[in-house]
Design a protein around this motif. Structure first.
Motif, short mmCIF file in Angstrom:
data_model
loop_
_atom_site.label_atom_id
_atom_site.label_comp_id
_atom_site.label_asym_id
_atom_site.label_seq_id
_atom_site.Cartn_x
_atom_site.Cartn_y
_atom_site.Cartn_z
N ILE A 5 0.91 -1.12 -0.10
CA ILE A 5 -0.07 0.05 -0.05
C ILE A 5 1.17 1.16 -0.06
CG2 ILE A 5 -0.26 0.10 2.38
CD1 ILE A 5 -3.44 0.75 2.33
N VAL A 6 0.53 2.18 -0.63
CA VAL A 6 1.28 3.55 -0.40
C VAL A 6 0.71 4.52 0.26
CG1 VAL A 6 1.83 5.55 -2.02
CG2 VAL A 6 1.97 3.43 -2.95
N ASP A 7 1.56 5.18 1.10
CA ASP A 7 1.12 6.35 2.02
C ASP A 7 1.08 7.53 1.22
OD1 ASP A 7 0.35 8.23 3.81
OD2 ASP A 7 1.85 7.36 5.27
N THR A 10 2.61 10.95 2.33
CA THR A 10 3.93 11.15 2.38
C THR A 10 4.62 11.14 0.95
OG1 THR A 10 4.54 8.92 3.15
CG2 THR A 10 4.43 10.54 4.88
N CYS A 11 4.05 10.28 0.36
CA CYS A 11 4.50 10.12 -1.28
C CYS A 11 4.81 11.66 -1.78
CB CYS A 11 3.54 9.54 -2.12
SG CYS A 11 3.95 9.40 -3.84
N ILE A 12 5.93 11.70 -2.39
CA ILE A 12 6.32 13.02 -3.08
C ILE A 12 6.27 12.78 -4.52
CG2 ILE A 12 7.75 13.62 -1.11
CD1 ILE A 12 10.35 12.58 -2.68
N ALA A 13 5.46 11.84 -5.19
CA ALA A 13 5.28 11.80 -6.60
C ALA A 13 6.46 11.86 -7.46
CB ALA A 13 4.41 12.97 -7.15
N CYS A 14 7.42 10.95 -6.76
CA CYS A 14 8.99 10.76 -7.49
C CYS A 14 8.80 9.95 -8.68
CB CYS A 14 9.93 10.50 -6.58
SG CYS A 14 10.02 8.71 -6.33
N GLY A 15 7.85 9.16 -8.67
CA GLY A 15 7.68 8.18 -10.06
C GLY A 15 8.55 6.98 -10.15
N ALA A 16 9.51 6.75 -9.03
CA ALA A 16 10.15 5.53 -9.05
C ALA A 16 9.67 4.26 -9.00
CB ALA A 16 11.41 5.76 -7.82
N CYS A 17 8.54 4.45 -8.11
CA CYS A 17 7.73 2.86 -8.19
C CYS A 17 7.19 2.34 -9.46
CB CYS A 17 6.91 3.01 -6.99
SG CYS A 17 5.64 4.27 -7.12
N GLY A 18 6.62 3.27 -9.99
CA GLY A 18 5.86 2.91 -11.17
C GLY A 18 6.95 2.85 -12.46
N GLN A 26 0.35 2.75 -10.17
CA GLN A 26 0.06 3.91 -11.04
C GLN A 26 -0.05 4.90 -10.27
OE1 GLN A 26 -3.40 2.34 -13.17
NE2 GLN A 26 -2.15 0.31 -13.58
N TYR A 27 -0.30 6.31 -11.11
CA TYR A 27 -0.44 7.48 -10.54
C TYR A 27 -1.83 8.44 -10.57
CZ TYR A 27 4.40 6.44 -10.69
OH TYR A 27 5.70 5.99 -10.78
N ASP A 28 -2.15 9.10 -9.68
CA ASP A 28 -3.40 9.83 -9.82
C ASP A 28 -3.22 11.03 -10.42
OD1 ASP A 28 -2.27 11.52 -7.73
OD2 ASP A 28 -3.53 10.85 -6.11
N LEU A 32 0.58 11.38 -7.36
CA LEU A 32 0.74 10.43 -6.23
C LEU A 32 0.60 8.92 -6.58
CD1 LEU A 32 -0.83 12.78 -3.54
CD2 LEU A 32 1.36 12.56 -4.01
N ALA A 33 1.39 7.98 -6.11
CA ALA A 33 0.91 6.76 -6.47
C ALA A 33 0.23 5.96 -5.62
CB ALA A 33 2.57 5.99 -6.14
N TYR A 34 -0.40 4.84 -6.22
CA TYR A 34 -1.21 4.01 -5.58
C TYR A 34 -1.08 2.78 -6.20
CZ TYR A 34 -4.38 4.45 -9.74
OH TYR A 34 -4.85 4.42 -10.84
N CYS A 61 11.86 3.52 -2.60
CA CYS A 61 11.09 4.79 -2.50
C CYS A 61 11.88 5.81 -1.61
CB CYS A 61 9.75 4.34 -1.82
SG CYS A 61 8.67 5.88 -1.44
N PRO A 62 12.10 7.13 -2.02
CA PRO A 62 12.94 7.99 -1.17
C PRO A 62 12.09 8.51 0.02
CG PRO A 62 12.01 8.98 -3.23
CD PRO A 62 11.51 7.49 -3.33
N SER A 63 10.91 8.28 -0.07
CA SER A 63 10.01 8.91 1.27
C SER A 63 9.58 7.87 2.21
CB SER A 63 9.06 9.78 0.91
OG SER A 63 7.97 9.28 -0.01
N ASP A 64 9.92 6.66 2.01
CA ASP A 64 9.63 5.52 2.75
C ASP A 64 7.77 5.31 2.54
OD1 ASP A 64 12.06 4.32 3.18
OD2 ASP A 64 12.17 5.58 4.95
N SER A 65 7.34 5.73 1.51
CA SER A 65 5.99 5.86 1.46
C SER A 65 5.22 4.44 0.87
CB SER A 65 5.46 6.81 0.39
OG SER A 65 5.85 7.94 0.83
N ILE A 66 6.14 3.45 0.73
CA ILE A 66 5.58 2.14 0.23
C ILE A 66 5.73 1.01 1.49
CG2 ILE A 66 5.79 0.07 -1.25
CD1 ILE A 66 6.85 2.11 -3.47
N LYS A 67 4.53 0.61 1.96
CA LYS A 67 4.56 -0.29 2.91
C LYS A 67 4.36 -1.71 2.05
CE LYS A 67 4.35 3.28 5.52
NZ LYS A 67 5.62 4.14 6.07
FE1 F3S Z 1 5.53 8.16 -3.99
FE2 F3S Z 1 7.60 6.60 -3.40
FE3 F3S Z 1 6.41 5.90 -5.55
S1 F3S Z 1 7.61 8.98 -3.26
S2 F3S Z 1 5.87 7.85 -6.35
S3 F3S Z 1 5.56 6.03 -3.54
S4 F3S Z 1 8.64 5.79 -5.17
#
Ligand code: F3S
Length: 81
Positions: A5-7, A10-18, A26-28, A32-34, A61-67
């Motif tokens: 799950i993505v928080d 705290t996601c900074i929309a960096c785009g690395a996960c996708g 995917q992104y909204d 922001l990722a989900y 993930c640079p902001s540790d937003s992926i759990k």
């Molecule tokens: Fe957001 Fe982390 Fe992905 S900052 S876009 S969840 S790599």
């Protein structure tokens, strides 16, 4: 099975996960990722073929937003924090 799950708080929309696991993240409209497999509820197991890529995204993930855990999140990214 692994759940993810993505928080979005705290996601900074960096785009690395996708870029790492395109079928899962995917992104909204705000970038922001989900997690696409279950509308970011963290209740559907990640398909086995994607587990490794999701793990890489989780670690990257640079902001540790992926759990990511071996139990479901029931829609709450902070459920086990
Ligand atoms: Fe957001 Fe982390 Fe992905 S900052 S876009 S969840 S790599």
């Amino acid at each position: 099975a692994k759940f993810a799950i993505v928080d979005k708080d705290t996601c900074i929309a960096c785009g690395a996960c996708g870029a790492t696991a395109s079928s899962i993240f995917q992104y909204d409209d705000e970038g922001l990722a989900y997690v696409a497999v279950d509308e970011n509820k963290g209740v559907c197991p990640i398909p086995e073929d994607w587990e490794e890529d999701v793990e890489d995204a989780f670690l990257g993930c640079p902001s540790d937003s992926i759990k990511m855990l071996d139990k479901p999140f029931n829609g709450d990214p902070l459920k086990y924090d």
